[in-house]
Scaffold this motif. Structure first.
Motif: not given
Length: 285
Positions: A240-244, A96-98, A222-232
Motif C-alpha cells: 500500500x502507499x506507505x508500507x506493505x 524505505x526499509x519495508x 494487486x498481490x504477489x506470491x514469491x517462492x524460493x528454491x532453498x527451503x525458505x
C-alpha cells in the motif's frame, strides 16, 4: 548481480531458530532471560524486525542444545550471510526499509506470481514508462530522486534477464493496465512492444484479464506470491502507499495461491494475451 539475498538468508535463519526453540520446549521469555534480553527484544528478533549478531546466534544454538557439527556450522554461516548488505542498499536513500525487504526477497526468489490491476509490473517496465509512473505517483520527489527510483527499477529487472537461474515470472495484468496511457502515446506503445518482446523469454509468462470477464477473484487489488528454491517458505506480498504486508502462514499463502489459480483460469491464455497486446500497439491510444 549474484543470485543471492541476505534478506532470504535472514528469514531462513529465523525459521530455523524458531523451530529449534520449539523443539527445546522453551518460551520466548525463557530465552530472553538466559540471554539477558528484554522480552520485547526477543519478540523483535524472532519477528525479523531486529537483526541478530552471529555471537547471539551461537548463544541461542547452545541454549537450544545444538552442539558444534554440520548443522551448527551451517546456521552460523547463514547468520553471517544474513548480515551482509545486498546490492539494493546502494539505493537506501530513496527506498524505505519495508520495500528493501521486498527487493531482497525478489532478488533470490525462484518464481514470482503477480497480479496488477492498474499498471505494468515493475519488472516489465521500460525506463520511460517507469519514469512517467514515478513522476505521477511521487509528486513531492525532486527530479534526481525520481531518476534514482527509475535506476533501481531497471536494476531489479536483472532477476528475469540474468543468464544463470533467471526467475520464473508469471504476470497477470488487468486490461486497464494496458489501455491506461502512461507517459503519452509513444511511451505507451514502446511499453506494449516491450511486453511482447520480454514475454518471448521462456521464464516469463504474461496473461491479460479482459474487461469482458466482469467480476473476478482479485477485485480487492494487486498481490504477489514469491517462492524460493532453498527451503525458505513462500511469501504473499501486499503493498500500500506507505508500507506493505508479508504473509507467510501456510493458510494465508494458500488463500492467495487459490486466488491466483482462479485468475489464471479467468484470464486470456498466454498466446491470446500477447496477441491482444500486439493488437493494441497498432491502435490509437
Amino acid at each position: 548481480m549474484a543470485n543471492f539475498s541476505p534478506t532470504v538468508r535472514h528469514r531462513r535463519l529465523l525459521q530455523e531458530l524458531r523451530q529449534l526453540r520449539g523443539a527445546a520446549g522453551l518460551k520466548q521469555e525463557e530465552v530472553a532471560d538466559h540471554l539477558d534480553w528484554s522480552t520485547s527484544r526477543m519478540t523483535k528478533v524472532e519477528g525479523g524486525t531486529l537483526r541478530i549478531s552471529v555471537n547471539d546466534v551461537r548463544a541461542m544454538l547452545q541454549l537450544y542444545g545444538l552442539r558444534e557439527g554440520a548443522k551448527y556450522e551451517a546456521l552460523v554461516q547463514l547468520a553471517k550471510q544474513a548480515r551482509e548488505r545486498g546490492w539494493w542498499h546502494a539505493y537506501s536513500d530513496v527506498i524505505p526499509q519495508w520495500f528493501q525487504v521486498y527487493v531482497g526477497l525478489e532478488a533470490e526468489a525462484s518464481s514470482l506470481r503477480n497480479y496488477e490491476p492498474e499498471l505494468v509490473h515493475g519488472l516489465l517496465q521500460t525506463e520511460d514508462y517507469a519514469r512517467a509512473v514515478y513522476q505521477a505517483a511521487r509528486v513531492m520527489d525532486a527530479p534526481d530522486e525520481i531518476e534514482r527510483h527509475v535506476s533501481l527499477r531497471m536494476a531489479r529487472q536483472d532477476v528475469i534477464t540474468r543468464s544463470e537461474q533467471p526467475m520464473h515470472f508469471w504476470a497477470i495484468m488487468n486490461e486497464a493496465a494496458l489501455r491506461r496511457r502512461v507517459g503519452g502515446a509513444c511511451v505507451m506503445k514502446d511499453q506494449l512492444r516491450h511486453l511482447v518482446e520480454v514475454s518471448a523469454q521462456p521464464n516469463v509468462t504474461l496473461q491479460v484479464l479482459p474487461y469482458g470477464i466482469g467480476a473476478h477473484a482479485a477485485m480487492l487489488g494487486s498481490f504477489a506470491i514469491l517462492s524460493f528454491s532453498e527451503g525458505a517458505s513462500e511469501v504473499a506480498y501486499l503493498e500500500y502507499m506507505t508500507g506493505s504486508l508479508y504473509l507467510e502462514k501456510p493458510e494465508e499463502v494458500r488463500a492467495y495461491t487459490l486466488t491466483y489459480d482462479h485468475l489464471r483460469a479467468s484470464a486470456l491464455d498466454p498466446r491470446d494475451s500477447i496477441a491482444m497486446v500486439a493488437k493494441l500497439v497498432k491502435e490509437d491510444l
